[in-house]
Scaffold this motif. Sequence first.
Motif, PDB file in Angstrom:
ATOM      1  N   GLU A 158     -35.821   0.867  24.039  1.00  0.00           N
ATOM      2  CA  GLU A 158     -36.915  -0.038  24.375  1.00  0.00           C
ATOM      3  C   GLU A 158     -37.766  -0.367  23.153  1.00  0.00           C
ATOM      4  OE1 GLU A 158     -40.656  -0.280  27.555  1.00  0.00           O
ATOM      5  OE2 GLU A 158     -39.153   1.322  27.696  1.00  0.00           O
ATOM      6  N   ARG A 159     -37.981   0.624  22.277  1.00  0.00           N
ATOM      7  CA  ARG A 159     -38.809   0.399  21.093  1.00  0.00           C
ATOM      8  C   ARG A 159     -38.060  -0.325  19.986  1.00  0.00           C
ATOM      9  NH1 ARG A 159     -42.363   5.372  19.095  1.00  0.00           N
ATOM     10  NH2 ARG A 159     -43.069   3.659  17.776  1.00  0.00           N
ATOM     11  N   VAL A 160     -36.796   0.010  19.836  1.00  0.00           N
ATOM     12  CA  VAL A 160     -36.024  -0.499  18.692  1.00  0.00           C
ATOM     13  C   VAL A 160     -35.423  -1.869  18.958  1.00  0.00           C
ATOM     14  CG1 VAL A 160     -33.962  -0.068  17.287  1.00  0.00           C
ATOM     15  CG2 VAL A 160     -35.520   1.808  17.836  1.00  0.00           C
ATOM     16  N   ALA A 161     -35.032  -2.147  20.185  1.00  0.00           N
ATOM     17  CA  ALA A 161     -34.295  -3.375  20.497  1.00  0.00           C
ATOM     18  C   ALA A 161     -34.985  -4.641  20.002  1.00  0.00           C
ATOM     19  CB  ALA A 161     -34.027  -3.464  21.999  1.00  0.00           C
ATOM     20  N   PRO A 162     -36.316  -4.810  20.171  1.00  0.00           N
ATOM     21  CA  PRO A 162     -36.937  -6.063  19.736  1.00  0.00           C
ATOM     22  C   PRO A 162     -36.965  -6.258  18.228  1.00  0.00           C
ATOM     23  CG  PRO A 162     -38.297  -4.941  21.378  1.00  0.00           C
ATOM     24  CD  PRO A 162     -37.260  -3.969  20.923  1.00  0.00           C
ATOM     25  N   SER A 163     -36.708  -5.204  17.458  1.00  0.00           N
ATOM     26  CA  SER A 163     -36.731  -5.318  16.002  1.00  0.00           C
ATOM     27  C   SER A 163     -35.378  -5.801  15.488  1.00  0.00           C
ATOM     28  CB  SER A 163     -37.066  -3.961  15.384  1.00  0.00           C
ATOM     29  OG  SER A 163     -35.947  -3.082  15.480  1.00  0.00           O
ATOM     30  N   GLU A 164     -35.303  -6.003  14.176  1.00  0.00           N
ATOM     31  CA  GLU A 164     -34.043  -6.384  13.536  1.00  0.00           C
ATOM     32  C   GLU A 164     -33.378  -5.184  12.871  1.00  0.00           C
ATOM     33  OE1 GLU A 164     -32.414  -9.708  13.260  1.00  0.00           O
ATOM     34  OE2 GLU A 164     -33.599  -9.619  15.095  1.00  0.00           O
ATOM     35  N   ALA A 165     -33.903  -3.980  13.103  1.00  0.00           N
ATOM     36  CA  ALA A 165     -33.384  -2.783  12.449  1.00  0.00           C
ATOM     37  C   ALA A 165     -31.946  -2.510  12.864  1.00  0.00           C
ATOM     38  CB  ALA A 165     -34.255  -1.579  12.802  1.00  0.00           C
ATOM     39  N   ARG A 166     -31.145  -2.108  11.885  1.00  0.00           N
ATOM     40  CA  ARG A 166     -29.768  -1.702  12.185  1.00  0.00           C
ATOM     41  C   ARG A 166     -29.787  -0.327  12.839  1.00  0.00           C
ATOM     42  NH1 ARG A 166     -29.086  -3.435   6.611  1.00  0.00           N
ATOM     43  NH2 ARG A 166     -28.586  -5.660   6.626  1.00  0.00           N
ATOM     44  N   VAL A 167     -28.824  -0.108  13.738  1.00  0.00           N
ATOM     45  CA  VAL A 167     -28.788   1.124  14.518  1.00  0.00           C
ATOM     46  C   VAL A 167     -27.412   1.756  14.397  1.00  0.00           C
ATOM     47  CG1 VAL A 167     -29.089   2.156  16.812  1.00  0.00           C
ATOM     48  CG2 VAL A 167     -30.453   0.148  16.150  1.00  0.00           C
ATOM     49  N   LEU A 168     -27.387   3.057  14.186  1.00  0.00           N
ATOM     50  CA  LEU A 168     -26.139   3.822  14.191  1.00  0.00           C
ATOM     51  C   LEU A 168     -26.166   4.758  15.390  1.00  0.00           C
ATOM     52  CD1 LEU A 168     -23.464   4.702  12.871  1.00  0.00           C
ATOM     53  CD2 LEU A 168     -24.768   6.379  11.550  1.00  0.00           C
ATOM     54  N   ILE A 169     -25.188   4.599  16.274  1.00  0.00           N
ATOM     55  CA  ILE A 169     -25.096   5.398  17.503  1.00  0.00           C
ATOM     56  C   ILE A 169     -23.994   6.431  17.319  1.00  0.00           C
ATOM     57  CG2 ILE A 169     -24.819   5.325  20.001  1.00  0.00           C
ATOM     58  CD1 ILE A 169     -25.368   2.268  19.791  1.00  0.00           C
ATOM     59  N   THR A 170     -24.322   7.699  17.512  1.00  0.00           N
ATOM     60  CA  THR A 170     -23.337   8.768  17.347  1.00  0.00           C
ATOM     61  C   THR A 170     -23.115   9.484  18.663  1.00  0.00           C
ATOM     62  OG1 THR A 170     -25.042  10.375  16.701  1.00  0.00           O
ATOM     63  CG2 THR A 170     -24.021   9.091  14.937  1.00  0.00           C
TER      64      THR A 170
END
Length: 456
Positions: A158-170
């Motif tokens: 919810e916090r990260v989705a609106p940003s353009e930050a790249r995400v690594l899911i492990t």
Amino acid sequence: MPTVLIADDEPAIRRVLREILEFEGYTVLEAVDGDEAFDKGRSGVDLVLLDIKMPKRDGMEVLKALHDIEAGVPVVMISGHGTVETAVEATQLGAVDFLEKPPDMNRLLVTVRGALDRGQLKAENTRLRQVVKDTSTSDLTPIVGDSPAIGRIKQTVERVAPSEARVLITGEAGTGKELVARHLHAQSSRADGPLVEVNCAAIPSELIESELFGHEKGAFTGATKQRIGKFEQADGGTLFLDEIGDMSLDAQAKVLRALQESRITRVGGDRAISVDVRVVAATNRDLLAQVDAKLFREDLYHRLSVILIHVPPLRERRGDIPDIAGYVLGQVMRRNGMSDKRFADAALERLRDYDWRGNVRELRNVVERLLILSDGDEITTADVERFVMPGRGGGAAGLIDRYDMLFEFRDQAEKLFIERKLDENDWNVSATAEKIGIQRSHLYNKLKDLAIERPE
């Protein structure tokens, strides 16, 4: 054959161009002024050859009007009084080329072919993006569970989705990393754009570059036409690189460059193409250990891991198992049009006892199996012990009482075995075939014969 519209107020020019194009097999339409050119240009032609100076509306006005309504038809401007400024303005308005009168026949044909190819490529790209968008945004599965770990994941998304930050899911295979990626996209400002998914482990290393960046016609043996890569398909949306830990070092270097420059170059091409893509990556490997082993680029790791989200295995959140099993049961019943069936409370408690090495993916398979094989309107503890027992011999053994014919028992036991091995290898067919000692083509035949499909 494609239809070309010749819009020019000079009959002699129209006649010459018509003769050349019809000799090459094109269907030709004509327009004698700007109004007629606009009307015919938006009505489904494949290419417009547009004179600049015409009655009623000049060519630049027609070009702008076609651009404003997003007609999508490629336009080549032609003029006997062309200037550099005019050519630049026409290009800015979307013209694909600019020819001087009288046009050289060879130059004309090369331009026409190139413009038509470009128009077809643009239309195909639009179609692919719409298909990807429709696929990625429909029927989004919720992230099911109330454990503290799942609660943290939901809050982070919810916090990260609106940003353009790249995400690594492990996380281990089958834990739901792809589902997290879908929620990141759906809750982002890019939700109206495409979500393009790439399983890096399923693409041979020699093809991964073409898959990601596309290729030009003739770039290599078998490249019979131009192809749009995943980066271009994801333009304006999200690119999900699943199992990125299996990507070759060469491909990693090119992905790093694309992330740094927001530009890609197709295989066999020499033109840089700007792309606006948010990258979300996932892996079941320890990337830092791979960095130490020189199997993964450290600079790419830091580019991808601006935000880290870890999805824990089911054995570390057993309290979520009843909720997931109940949700999957309802989903499978709706998909197959089956009558209502429910889990007995004791059966759900029995499911919580297992380790679920295949995680949510294995649990989905088991729930579907229980729905199909159990009798009555309730799945009982006895059903679980007969048809599940992962890793304890009960999966196939429990089928003995169910079938009287040897071939029926054999097929079901074989299906259980193959599904389990596919789960263990994250549904990588090549790796599974190698592990169980058969040829990949043989395993593909088994998947078809036994109606084995990867769960959604």
